[in-house]
Write a protein that holds these residues in place. Structure first.
Motif, PDB file in Angstrom:
ATOM      1  N   ASN A 131     -25.796   0.201   9.964  1.00  0.00           N
ATOM      2  CA  ASN A 131     -25.511   1.587   9.582  1.00  0.00           C
ATOM      3  C   ASN A 131     -26.804   2.336   9.301  1.00  0.00           C
ATOM      4  O   ASN A 131     -27.792   1.750   8.840  1.00  0.00           O
ATOM      5  CB  ASN A 131     -24.662   1.623   8.310  1.00  0.00           C
ATOM      6  CG  ASN A 131     -23.324   0.927   8.490  1.00  0.00           C
ATOM      7  OD1 ASN A 131     -22.600   1.218   9.449  1.00  0.00           O
ATOM      8  ND2 ASN A 131     -22.993   0.019   7.593  1.00  0.00           N
ATOM      9  N   GLY A 132     -26.752   3.639   9.531  1.00  0.00           N
ATOM     10  CA  GLY A 132     -27.841   4.504   9.105  1.00  0.00           C
ATOM     11  C   GLY A 132     -27.328   5.483   8.062  1.00  0.00           C
ATOM     12  O   GLY A 132     -26.120   5.639   7.871  1.00  0.00           O
ATOM     13  N   PHE A 133     -28.256   6.115   7.367  1.00  0.00           N
ATOM     14  CA  PHE A 133     -27.893   7.122   6.371  1.00  0.00           C
ATOM     15  C   PHE A 133     -28.599   8.425   6.735  1.00  0.00           C
ATOM     16  O   PHE A 133     -29.812   8.430   7.013  1.00  0.00           O
ATOM     17  CB  PHE A 133     -28.306   6.672   4.974  1.00  0.00           C
ATOM     18  CG  PHE A 133     -28.106   7.717   3.910  1.00  0.00           C
ATOM     19  CD1 PHE A 133     -26.830   8.093   3.511  1.00  0.00           C
ATOM     20  CD2 PHE A 133     -29.197   8.348   3.312  1.00  0.00           C
ATOM     21  CE1 PHE A 133     -26.634   9.067   2.530  1.00  0.00           C
ATOM     22  CE2 PHE A 133     -29.017   9.319   2.329  1.00  0.00           C
ATOM     23  CZ  PHE A 133     -27.730   9.678   1.943  1.00  0.00           C
ATOM     24  N   SER A 137     -25.761   2.628  14.109  1.00  0.00           N
ATOM     25  CA  SER A 137     -27.029   2.556  14.842  1.00  0.00           C
ATOM     26  C   SER A 137     -26.766   2.023  16.238  1.00  0.00           C
ATOM     27  O   SER A 137     -26.131   0.975  16.405  1.00  0.00           O
ATOM     28  CB  SER A 137     -28.015   1.641  14.123  1.00  0.00           C
ATOM     29  OG  SER A 137     -28.304   2.148  12.849  1.00  0.00           O
ATOM     30  N   ASN A 138     -27.249   2.724  17.221  1.00  0.00           N
ATOM     31  CA  ASN A 138     -26.954   2.369  18.614  1.00  0.00           C
ATOM     32  C   ASN A 138     -27.416   0.958  18.979  1.00  0.00           C
ATOM     33  O   ASN A 138     -28.459   0.492  18.527  1.00  0.00           O
ATOM     34  CB  ASN A 138     -27.635   3.366  19.558  1.00  0.00           C
ATOM     35  CG  ASN A 138     -26.779   4.613  19.758  1.00  0.00           C
ATOM     36  OD1 ASN A 138     -25.582   4.599  19.427  1.00  0.00           O
ATOM     37  ND2 ASN A 138     -27.364   5.669  20.265  1.00  0.00           N
ATOM     38  N   GLY A 139     -26.560   0.321  19.779  1.00  0.00           N
ATOM     39  CA  GLY A 139     -26.938  -0.958  20.359  1.00  0.00           C
ATOM     40  C   GLY A 139     -26.500  -2.180  19.577  1.00  0.00           C
ATOM     41  O   GLY A 139     -26.835  -3.300  19.957  1.00  0.00           O
ATOM     42  N   HIS A 140     -25.775  -1.978  18.497  1.00  0.00           N
ATOM     43  CA  HIS A 140     -25.420  -3.131  17.658  1.00  0.00           C
ATOM     44  C   HIS A 140     -23.916  -3.320  17.506  1.00  0.00           C
ATOM     45  O   HIS A 140     -23.495  -4.242  16.817  1.00  0.00           O
ATOM     46  CB  HIS A 140     -26.042  -2.969  16.271  1.00  0.00           C
ATOM     47  CG  HIS A 140     -27.534  -2.896  16.288  1.00  0.00           C
ATOM     48  ND1 HIS A 140     -28.340  -3.991  16.516  1.00  0.00           N
ATOM     49  CD2 HIS A 140     -28.376  -1.842  16.140  1.00  0.00           C
ATOM     50  CE1 HIS A 140     -29.610  -3.620  16.488  1.00  0.00           C
ATOM     51  NE2 HIS A 140     -29.658  -2.313  16.266  1.00  0.00           N
ATOM     52  N   GLN A 179     -22.843   3.519  21.908  1.00  0.00           N
ATOM     53  CA  GLN A 179     -22.451   4.870  21.494  1.00  0.00           C
ATOM     54  C   GLN A 179     -22.095   4.880  20.004  1.00  0.00           C
ATOM     55  O   GLN A 179     -21.290   5.687  19.534  1.00  0.00           O
ATOM     56  CB  GLN A 179     -21.268   5.363  22.331  1.00  0.00           C
ATOM     57  CG  GLN A 179     -21.629   5.565  23.788  1.00  0.00           C
ATOM     58  CD  GLN A 179     -20.470   6.118  24.612  1.00  0.00           C
ATOM     59  OE1 GLN A 179     -19.494   6.647  24.079  1.00  0.00           O
ATOM     60  NE2 GLN A 179     -20.583   5.994  25.922  1.00  0.00           N
ATOM     61  N   GLU A 180     -22.731   3.955  19.292  1.00  0.00           N
ATOM     62  CA  GLU A 180     -22.421   3.815  17.865  1.00  0.00           C
ATOM     63  C   GLU A 180     -22.817   5.052  17.063  1.00  0.00           C
ATOM     64  O   GLU A 180     -22.243   5.331  15.999  1.00  0.00           O
ATOM     65  CB  GLU A 180     -23.123   2.585  17.284  1.00  0.00           C
ATOM     66  CG  GLU A 180     -22.641   1.253  17.860  1.00  0.00           C
ATOM     67  CD  GLU A 180     -23.369   0.844  19.126  1.00  0.00           C
ATOM     68  OE1 GLU A 180     -24.034   1.708  19.740  1.00  0.00           O
ATOM     69  OE2 GLU A 180     -23.282  -0.330  19.510  1.00  0.00           O
ATOM     70  N   ARG A 181     -23.820   5.804  17.562  1.00  0.00           N
ATOM     71  CA  ARG A 181     -24.246   6.984  16.816  1.00  0.00           C
ATOM     72  C   ARG A 181     -23.096   7.972  16.616  1.00  0.00           C
ATOM     73  O   ARG A 181     -23.066   8.751  15.664  1.00  0.00           O
ATOM     74  CB  ARG A 181     -25.435   7.665  17.551  1.00  0.00           C
ATOM     75  CG  ARG A 181     -25.853   9.026  16.992  1.00  0.00           C
ATOM     76  CD  ARG A 181     -26.269   8.950  15.523  1.00  0.00           C
ATOM     77  NE  ARG A 181     -26.414  10.276  14.931  1.00  0.00           N
ATOM     78  CZ  ARG A 181     -25.431  10.952  14.355  1.00  0.00           C
ATOM     79  NH1 ARG A 181     -24.211  10.429  14.276  1.00  0.00           N
ATOM     80  NH2 ARG A 181     -25.647  12.137  13.834  1.00  0.00           N
TER      81      ARG A 181
END
Lengths: 820, 166
Positions: A610-612, A712-715, A725-727
């Motif tokens: 995850n990103g914040f 976060s893309n790619g995970h 396309q996780e973003r």
């Protein structure tokens, strides 16, 4: 007959003293100091009062007003071989010995050897210069015009208490000497401020090492184990520190490699004025290549050196900044700081820096006791402070500002019923970082706006003087003069208000300020003081007319807690991402000119990447001044810009992938959500977002803004999210619409019941993100929030009308102990 | 026969042990996360391995929360501040008390700080329920001047919150 009687009488007297001495020593056997003491000792006055001196702060304490003498005791030093002090006992005109009862016991010396060889009767005078050697068991004592002598202190040695002459060449005007802890050399500072290196084994190597920058009667000299020499000046009590380890006497000029070679006469400073030219004002070189090497200081003036026809050289042992060298053609005048000068004519070449270190440099170290008669001693193989000593208050700024003891940072003796700032003072064994929690005496009533005055309230416990510095140019040091905003201002008990001027050339942004309260009206941003307190603060220098709005306040945070299993129900431990969060909005008149976001990543109990991020709704990313944007993680500036330009609203990616911020371990596979993982520290962040095009505050976002987490893309991010396309996966606060980067098809999937203006909530109103209005102990891994916080459901179901402080009532064993 | 029985028990224990290791999604988290490189989860694996729905507290799934309640109590405070002197600088602080319920302002814990323009201040602040009691203060840029202070307290009986000074 009469002669025989006198000899016998003297012999009996000597034997008597020896006997007394023996029994005295026997009775003193248990009066040796238990260990090498860290404090310094100072004898003052005509009847020998003994003080203990804390060199760290300069504070002195009377240890004994009666040392068993009605006269002076001087030239004393600590003997590491038997843990006694030795000095010159004026009352008995001989050596004296002092144990931990602080009483002087005379140690009669056999001076017959000195008398017979040198014709000097040692006992006809007193000696106020002396010390005990470190490398060998001897007491050394000196008097100008008489000589340097020594006495053996080893009772097992055949020469015990027999005095010997070291030299009768006694020209130094010194008042105390101290032995270096390792080299075997003694050092002293004379009244002209010249540092002397005294070689007691080969006195011909004794030399002046240069001017320390201060003059006067330095009646007390001490060494510490690190090789620092401390000298106390009688007139004002100032204690100066000199690092003698950086002073070298080795020549840096290889004379054999000089070209053309020296084939004429060569003189050193010891030769000048050379004995062969005694009584003349001129030195006349030969016709060869002469050389005059000046390694030290020459206390003469108006003398001339006239070279002849060769390639004559002048080699200066000090830097050109120390000497003043004036020239007229090939004629030079070298002027020393004391005004003395030397004329040197017909010089073809000058070589500087004949020493590695050009001059000894003394720095003010502490404000010690004033005295007209004193002598100092300490155990030179001890540190000057005790690791467990918490009676000293230090500053807290980064060490570039001189904060630690080694950097001669500010230090005050703690007296909780004496003089201090605010309502409390705490001591510490070393500077605390970042801020001492007893720093409570200074209130910045207004912001510090460049070019204007600012108001500060200063609370003092009792009357004293306040001194303050602000690092206006943000170069990491306090300039003693130009950045001294308060200098010896009188304060009285209670609140004292002062205006401080912020100069026009100050640099805007965050910097440090130092405040020192003392009974002294002259204080530097460095050095020890026997009383008072030092408080260091981070301050912000603002442009003119800045108004600042804080959410939730300037020193508190809200906690943002996210579940990352959306759109499905997860375990609702609300610890997949936990962020402490504060926003600051800067305005000039009605326009917002800057945002600041700051806080900590407190926890991440997530397997997903995850990103914040934070979205600034209504702020065009092109209106951000990216040149001055500042982005720090864990206090370190980040080179990559966190700003997203692809959408109409600016988005700051504060943590692009939280999994990159910590390293899982066997017992702490996640970040601060499992028991026993308190050693993992929260990770700080701070982003300053300046706007190149200010926004009217009516249109600008404020308060919480729009914080959210994203994939976060790619995970991968669950069965609903397409790989890479996780973003497009986001979780926002309840009822906050997602960003334009969001994959709209995710809405209303599985357990999500978003509809219309209702976002990120289930059909029963349960959110996937919480804003908790305080610091928060988040639930442990897999611990549902309602079990960790039993009042949560009551609060949630009552629309917040009940259990309004639900977040402060937790089951201790079900939440992560943040240790705060 | 006896050996077979032992082997059967051993296999049974092994099955129970393996089953215990692969329970809820959160267990998967605990046991599968060894490092960032070990956690690459494809969507398919994700579905199988991180199924957390069973871990949801029954109390939470049955809770009923109003759709428009965002689980935090906030309010807006309108501050209306005028400059007490006509042609001089004045400064406004709206801060918490140093100690709860005390009268001493804490300049380190403020919600608003800024100079007072000649036109005064008319500002709408969003505050959390941590700011139900604040100290408002006007200071002149004068070492001798007294401050002008006012304690502001949230009014639960009013739909709007306002602070006016002086």
């Amino acid at each position: 007959m009469l002669l025989n009687f006198k000899v016998s009488e003297s012999l009996l007297l000597f034997l008597f003293f020896i006997t007394i001495s023996y029994f005295s020593n026997a009775s003193l056997a248990d009066l040796a100091f238990d260990e090498c003491p860290s404090k310094a000792f100072l004898v003052q006055g005509a009847d020998a009062d003994l003080y203990g001196v804390n060199l760290v702060t300069g504070q002195s304490t009377l240890l004994a007003s009666n040392m068993g003498t009605a006269n002076k005791f001087n030239g004393f030093g600590f003997n590491k071989f038997d843990n006694y002090f030795y000095g010159w006992d004026y009352q008995n005109n001989t050596l004296g010995k002092v144990g931990k009862d602080y009483q002087i016991i005379a140690q009669p010396l056999d001076n017959s050897q000195v008398l017979s060889i040198d014709g000097i009767d040692i006992s006809i005078t007193n000696y106020f210069v002396g010390d005990v050697a470190i490398t060998h068991n001897y007491f050394y004592f000196y008097k100008k015009g008489i000589g340097l002598f020594r006495a053996n202190l080893d009772p097992a040695d055949a020469n015990y208490l027999i005095s010997e002459t070291v030299t009768t060449n006694a020209v130094m005007t010194i008042y105390d000497m101290a032995f270096h802890p390792e080299s075997g050399l003694a050092f002293a500072v004379d009244n002209a401020g010249l540092l002397w290196k005294i070689n007691v084994s080969d006195y011909t190597q004794t030399e002046s090492l240069g001017y320390i920058g201060y003059e006067g009667v330095f009646g007390a000299a001490y060494f510490d184990v690190n090789g620092y020499l401390y000298v106390g000046r009688n007139s004002d009590g100032n204690i100066y520190r000199i690092d003698v380890s950086n002073i070298y006497s080795e020549s840096q000029v290889d004379i054999s490699e000089l070209s053309p070679s020296v084939d004429g006469e060569s003189w050193s400073y010891n030769d000048y004025p050379p004995s062969t030219h005694s009584g003349t004002n001129n030195i006349n070189g030969s016709s060869g290549n002469d050389m005059l090497v000046i390694n030290g200081n020459i206390s003469i003036s108006g003398f001339n050196y006239n070279g002849a026809s060769g390639h004559d050289r002048l080699i200066l042992g000090q830097s050109s900044s120390y000497y003043t060298v004036t020239t007229r053609g090939s004629n030079y005048r070298v002027t020393w700081p004391n005004g003395n000068y030397l004329n040197i004519n017909n010089v073809e070449e000058i070589l500087y820096d004949n020493f590695l270190s050009t001059s000894p440099s003394a720095e003010f170290f502490a404000n010690g006791p004033i005295s007209s008669t004193n002598d100092g001693a300490r155990c030179a193989i001890a540190e000057i402070f005790d690791d467990d000593d918490t009676t000293v208050d230090y500053g807290d700024a980064p060490n570039s500002y001189s904060t630690t003891l080694d950097s001669n940072g500010p230090r005050h003796t703690v007296d909780q019923s004496g003089l201090f700032l605010g309502s409390i003072i705490n001591g510490e064994a070393s500077p605390r970082s970042p801020i001492d929690n007893s720093d409570d005496g200074i209130s910045f009533v207004t912001s510090l706006e460049i070019g204007l005055d600012a108001l500060v309230d200063i609370e003092a416990s009792s009357s004293g003087y306040i001194h303050a510095w602000v690092d206006f140019n943000q170069n990491g040091i306090f300039d003693h003069d130009s950045e001294n905003v308060l200098s010896g201002k009188v304060v009285t008990p209670g609140i004292n208000t002062f205006l401080i001027a912020i100069p026009n050339d100050a640099v805007s942004g965050s910097t440090w300020a130092r405040f020192r309260l003392s009974s002294s009206d002259v204080v530097l941003p460095i050095g020890g003081e026997p009383d008072g307190e030092v408080e260091d603060y981070v301050v912000t220098l603002d442009d003119i007319n800045i108004t600042r709005v804080f959410y939730p306040s300037s020193n508190s945070y809200v906690t943002l807690a996210f579940e990352d299993y959306w759109p499905e129900f997860g375990d609702f431990d609300f610890n997949d991402v936990v962020v402490r969060y504060r926003t600051i909005q800067d305005k000039v008149e009605q326009n917002v000119v800057r945002y600041t976001l700051e806080g900590f990543l407190d926890a991440s109990g997530a397997a997903y990447h995850n990103g914040f991020a934070v979205r600034f709704i209504g702020v065009d990313p092109n209106d951000v001044n990216v040149q001055t944007l500042r982005y720090d993680i864990a206090g370190e500036g980040q080179s990559e810009s966190p700003l997203e330009f692809n959408y109409t609203d600016a988005i700051l990616y504060i943590f692009p992938d939280i999994r990159d911020l910590y390293t899982p371990t066997e017992n702490c596979s996640l970040f601060r959500t499992q028991s026993g993982c308190n050693s993992q520290s929260p990770i700080s962040y701070k982003v300053t977002l300046p706007l190149s095009n200010p926004i009217d505050s009516n249109a600008a976002p404020s308060g919480l803004l729009d914080p959210f987490i994203f994939g976060s893309n790619g995970h991968g991010h669950g069965k609903h999210v397409t790989l890479n396309q996780e973003r497009g996966w986001e979780v926002h606060m309840k009822n906050q619409s997602p960003s334009l980067a969001f994959t709209q098809s995710l809405l209303s999937a599985e357990d999500d019941d978003s509809s219309g203006s209702e976002y990120f909530q289930s059909s029963n109103g349960l959110p996937w993100a919480l804003e908790v209005p305080s610091n928060w102990n988040h639930p442990l891994e897999e611990m549902p929030i309602n079990e960790a916080y039993p009042d949560f459901i009551g609060f949630a179901e009552s629309n917040g009308d009940s259990n309004s402080d639900w977040n402060s009532n937790h089951n201790t064993n079900k939440v992560f102990n943040t240790g705060e | 026969m006896k050996s077979f029985e032992l082997i059967r028990i051993f296999i049974y224990i092994l099955i129970v042990f393996i089953a215990g290791c692969s329970g809820s999604g959160e267990d998967d988290k605990e046991n599968s996360v060894q490092g960032p490189s070990d956690i690459e989860i494809s969507p398919l694996e994700d579905q199988q391995n991180i199924d957390q729905s069973e871990a949801v507290s029954q109390n939470l799934t049955s809770v009923q929360i109003a759709k428009d309640f965002e689980l935090i109590k906030k309010f807006d405070l309108n501050i209306l501040i005028s400059n007490p002197i006509s042609n001089g600088r004045a400064y406004f602080n709206l801060c918490h008390a140093k100690v709860s319920d005390s009268l001493t302002i804490d300049y380190e814990n403020c919600v608003y700080r800024g100079g007072i323009p000649s036109s005064g201040i008319d500002e709408l602040l969003t505050l959390t329920n941590q700011s139900l009691r604040l100290i408002a203060e006007i200071r002149l840029f004068n070492e001798q001047a007294q401050s002008l202070q006012k304690i502001w307290v949230f009014n639960p009986d009013s739909t709007t919150q306002t602070l006016t000074l002086p």
